[in-house]
Design a protein around this motif. Structure first.
Motif, mmCIF file in Angstrom:
data_model
loop_
_atom_site.group_PDB
_atom_site.id
_atom_site.type_symbol
_atom_site.label_atom_id
_atom_site.label_comp_id
_atom_site.label_asym_id
_atom_site.label_seq_id
_atom_site.Cartn_x
_atom_site.Cartn_y
_atom_site.Cartn_z
ATOM 1 N N PRO A 89 11.659 43.650 -2.631
ATOM 2 C CA PRO A 89 10.373 44.305 -2.910
ATOM 3 C C PRO A 89 10.412 45.803 -2.586
ATOM 4 O O PRO A 89 11.216 46.259 -1.768
ATOM 5 C CB PRO A 89 9.396 43.599 -1.964
ATOM 6 N N ALA A 90 9.512 46.528 -3.223
ATOM 7 C CA ALA A 90 9.420 47.964 -2.990
ATOM 8 C C ALA A 90 9.105 48.240 -1.532
ATOM 9 O O ALA A 90 8.356 47.523 -0.897
ATOM 10 C CB ALA A 90 8.330 48.555 -3.870
ATOM 11 N N PHE A 91 9.700 49.272 -0.988
ATOM 12 C CA PHE A 91 9.510 49.764 0.372
ATOM 13 C C PHE A 91 10.000 48.813 1.455
ATOM 14 O O PHE A 91 9.751 49.047 2.627
ATOM 15 C CB PHE A 91 8.046 50.173 0.638
ATOM 16 N N GLU A 92 10.669 47.717 1.102
ATOM 17 C CA GLU A 92 11.271 46.888 2.132
ATOM 18 C C GLU A 92 12.518 47.607 2.631
ATOM 19 O O GLU A 92 13.268 48.177 1.851
ATOM 20 C CB GLU A 92 11.663 45.512 1.570
ATOM 21 N N MET A 93 12.728 47.586 3.935
ATOM 22 C CA MET A 93 13.919 48.204 4.501
ATOM 23 C C MET A 93 15.138 47.421 4.017
ATOM 24 O O MET A 93 15.089 46.192 3.935
ATOM 25 C CB MET A 93 13.865 48.197 6.017
ATOM 26 N N VAL A 94 16.192 48.127 3.701
ATOM 27 C CA VAL A 94 17.406 47.493 3.193
ATOM 28 C C VAL A 94 18.622 48.049 3.916
ATOM 29 O O VAL A 94 18.558 49.081 4.570
ATOM 30 C CB VAL A 94 17.568 47.714 1.669
ATOM 31 N N MET A 95 19.712 47.342 3.768
ATOM 32 C CA MET A 95 21.015 47.826 4.214
ATOM 33 C C MET A 95 21.866 47.986 2.963
ATOM 34 O O MET A 95 21.694 47.249 1.991
ATOM 35 C CB MET A 95 21.670 46.840 5.179
ATOM 36 N N ARG A 96 22.769 48.927 3.013
ATOM 37 C CA ARG A 96 23.608 49.221 1.856
ATOM 38 C C ARG A 96 25.073 49.241 2.284
ATOM 39 O O ARG A 96 25.412 49.765 3.341
ATOM 40 C CB ARG A 96 23.200 50.575 1.284
ATOM 41 N N ALA A 97 25.920 48.658 1.452
ATOM 42 C CA ALA A 97 27.366 48.739 1.618
ATOM 43 C C ALA A 97 27.939 49.086 0.248
ATOM 44 O O ALA A 97 27.912 48.261 -0.666
ATOM 45 C CB ALA A 97 27.939 47.417 2.124
ATOM 46 N N LYS A 98 28.388 50.316 0.105
ATOM 47 C CA LYS A 98 28.799 50.879 -1.187
ATOM 48 C C LYS A 98 27.663 50.704 -2.177
ATOM 49 O O LYS A 98 26.550 51.140 -1.926
ATOM 50 C CB LYS A 98 30.115 50.278 -1.656
ATOM 51 N N SER A 99 27.875 50.009 -3.292
ATOM 52 C CA SER A 99 26.802 49.865 -4.281
ATOM 53 C C SER A 99 25.957 48.617 -4.045
ATOM 54 O O SER A 99 24.993 48.381 -4.768
ATOM 55 C CB SER A 99 27.394 49.827 -5.693
ATOM 56 N N ASN A 100 26.286 47.809 -3.049
ATOM 57 C CA ASN A 100 25.524 46.593 -2.747
ATOM 58 C C ASN A 100 24.336 46.910 -1.848
ATOM 59 O O ASN A 100 24.447 47.691 -0.915
ATOM 60 C CB ASN A 100 26.400 45.551 -2.052
ATOM 61 N N VAL A 101 23.211 46.254 -2.118
ATOM 62 C CA VAL A 101 21.990 46.421 -1.326
ATOM 63 C C VAL A 101 21.593 45.047 -0.817
ATOM 64 O O VAL A 101 21.691 44.053 -1.533
ATOM 65 C CB VAL A 101 20.857 47.038 -2.176
ATOM 66 N N TYR A 102 21.152 44.980 0.472
ATOM 67 C CA TYR A 102 20.852 43.709 1.125
ATOM 68 C C TYR A 102 19.487 43.763 1.805
ATOM 69 O O TYR A 102 19.097 44.803 2.337
ATOM 70 C CB TYR A 102 21.891 43.412 2.216
ATOM 71 N N HIS A 103 18.782 42.615 1.836
ATOM 72 C CA HIS A 103 17.643 42.465 2.736
ATOM 73 C C HIS A 103 18.191 42.602 4.154
ATOM 74 O O HIS A 103 19.353 42.272 4.406
ATOM 75 C CB HIS A 103 17.029 41.055 2.636
ATOM 76 N N LEU A 104 17.383 43.040 5.103
ATOM 77 C CA LEU A 104 17.851 43.146 6.490
ATOM 78 C C LEU A 104 18.320 41.795 7.012
ATOM 79 O O LEU A 104 19.333 41.694 7.692
ATOM 80 C CB LEU A 104 16.749 43.709 7.385
ATOM 81 N N ASP A 105 17.579 40.721 6.704
ATOM 82 C CA ASP A 105 17.952 39.391 7.181
ATOM 83 C C ASP A 105 19.238 38.879 6.547
ATOM 84 O O ASP A 105 19.913 38.024 7.116
ATOM 85 C CB ASP A 105 16.829 38.386 6.911
ATOM 86 N N CYS A 106 19.572 39.363 5.381
ATOM 87 C CA CYS A 106 20.780 38.909 4.676
ATOM 88 C C CYS A 106 22.020 39.711 5.059
ATOM 89 O O CYS A 106 23.133 39.339 4.690
ATOM 90 C CB CYS A 106 20.569 38.993 3.172
ATOM 91 N N PHE A 107 21.813 40.815 5.769
ATOM 92 C CA PHE A 107 22.946 41.673 6.114
ATOM 93 C C PHE A 107 23.650 41.089 7.340
ATOM 94 O O PHE A 107 23.392 41.468 8.478
ATOM 95 C CB PHE A 107 22.482 43.104 6.373
ATOM 96 N N ALA A 108 24.533 40.123 7.069
ATOM 97 C CA ALA A 108 25.257 39.404 8.118
ATOM 98 C C ALA A 108 26.641 39.056 7.582
ATOM 99 O O ALA A 108 26.863 39.045 6.367
ATOM 100 C CB ALA A 108 24.506 38.127 8.500
ATOM 101 N N CYS A 109 27.537 38.751 8.497
ATOM 102 C CA CYS A 109 28.881 38.338 8.114
ATOM 103 C C CYS A 109 28.774 37.080 7.249
ATOM 104 O O CYS A 109 28.101 36.117 7.613
ATOM 105 C CB CYS A 109 29.718 38.060 9.355
ATOM 106 N N GLN A 110 29.429 37.093 6.129
ATOM 107 C CA GLN A 110 29.320 35.964 5.220
ATOM 108 C C GLN A 110 30.279 34.832 5.574
ATOM 109 O O GLN A 110 30.284 33.806 4.904
ATOM 110 C CB GLN A 110 29.468 36.437 3.777
ATOM 111 N N GLN A 111 31.036 34.998 6.676
ATOM 112 C CA GLN A 111 31.875 33.911 7.194
ATOM 113 C C GLN A 111 31.189 33.217 8.366
ATOM 114 O O GLN A 111 30.945 32.030 8.328
ATOM 115 C CB GLN A 111 33.247 34.453 7.642
ATOM 116 N N CYS A 112 30.866 33.997 9.406
ATOM 117 C CA CYS A 112 30.303 33.402 10.629
ATOM 118 C C CYS A 112 28.783 33.549 10.714
ATOM 119 O O CYS A 112 28.157 33.016 11.620
ATOM 120 C CB CYS A 112 30.949 34.010 11.868
ATOM 121 N N HIS A 113 28.172 34.272 9.775
ATOM 122 C CA HIS A 113 26.725 34.478 9.676
ATOM 123 C C HIS A 113 26.132 35.276 10.835
ATOM 124 O O HIS A 113 24.924 35.267 11.033
ATOM 125 C CB HIS A 113 25.988 33.148 9.504
#
Length: 137
Positions: A89-113
């Protein structure tokens, strides 16, 4: 993505500005989103830059008018989170890694979470974000 056109105001024709609602008496006016605008009124909803000065394109989503930089910052290339694929959603804080954008809650290690904290090192490998431990494994 929409276009911005700059037009020279004809002396006889008068238009109301879609931004401020006032009559446009300036020599130049902008036409965008099927409306007319003062040059000072057509601005990015986030950074406030004058869109007539940053190019001939503007972006609109979630009732926002955005410059290209802020559109990509807020919504990424697709507007979806790279981890969960759901819309950001608009104005939600995000994290970015190169061209990828993530919800804050989704910005976690995709192996160990494990969620990342400020200052944590992470790696982007095969389009997956990994913590330092899992990356070295």
């Amino acid at each position: 993505m929409l276009g911005v056109q700059q037009q020279q105001q004809q002396p006889v024709i008068s238009h109301l500005c879609a931004g401020c609602g006032q009559l446009i008496k300036d020599r130049y006016l902008l036409q965008a989103l099927d409306s007319y605008w003062h040059e000072d009124c057509l601005k990015c909803s986030c950074c406030g830059c004058r869109l007539g000065e940053v190019g001939s394109n503007l972006f609109t989503k979630a009732n926002l008018i955005l410059c290209k930089r802020d559109y990509l910052r807020l919504f990424g290339a697709t507007g979806n989170c790279a981890a969960c694929c759901k819309a950001i959603p608009a104005f939600e804080m995000v994290m970015r890694a190169k061209s990828n954008v993530y919800h804050l809650d989704c910005f976690a290690c995709q192996q160990c979470h494990q969620r990342f904290c400020v200052g944590d090192r992470f790696y982007l490998c095969d389009n997956q974000i990994l913590c330092e431990y899992d990356y070295e494994e």
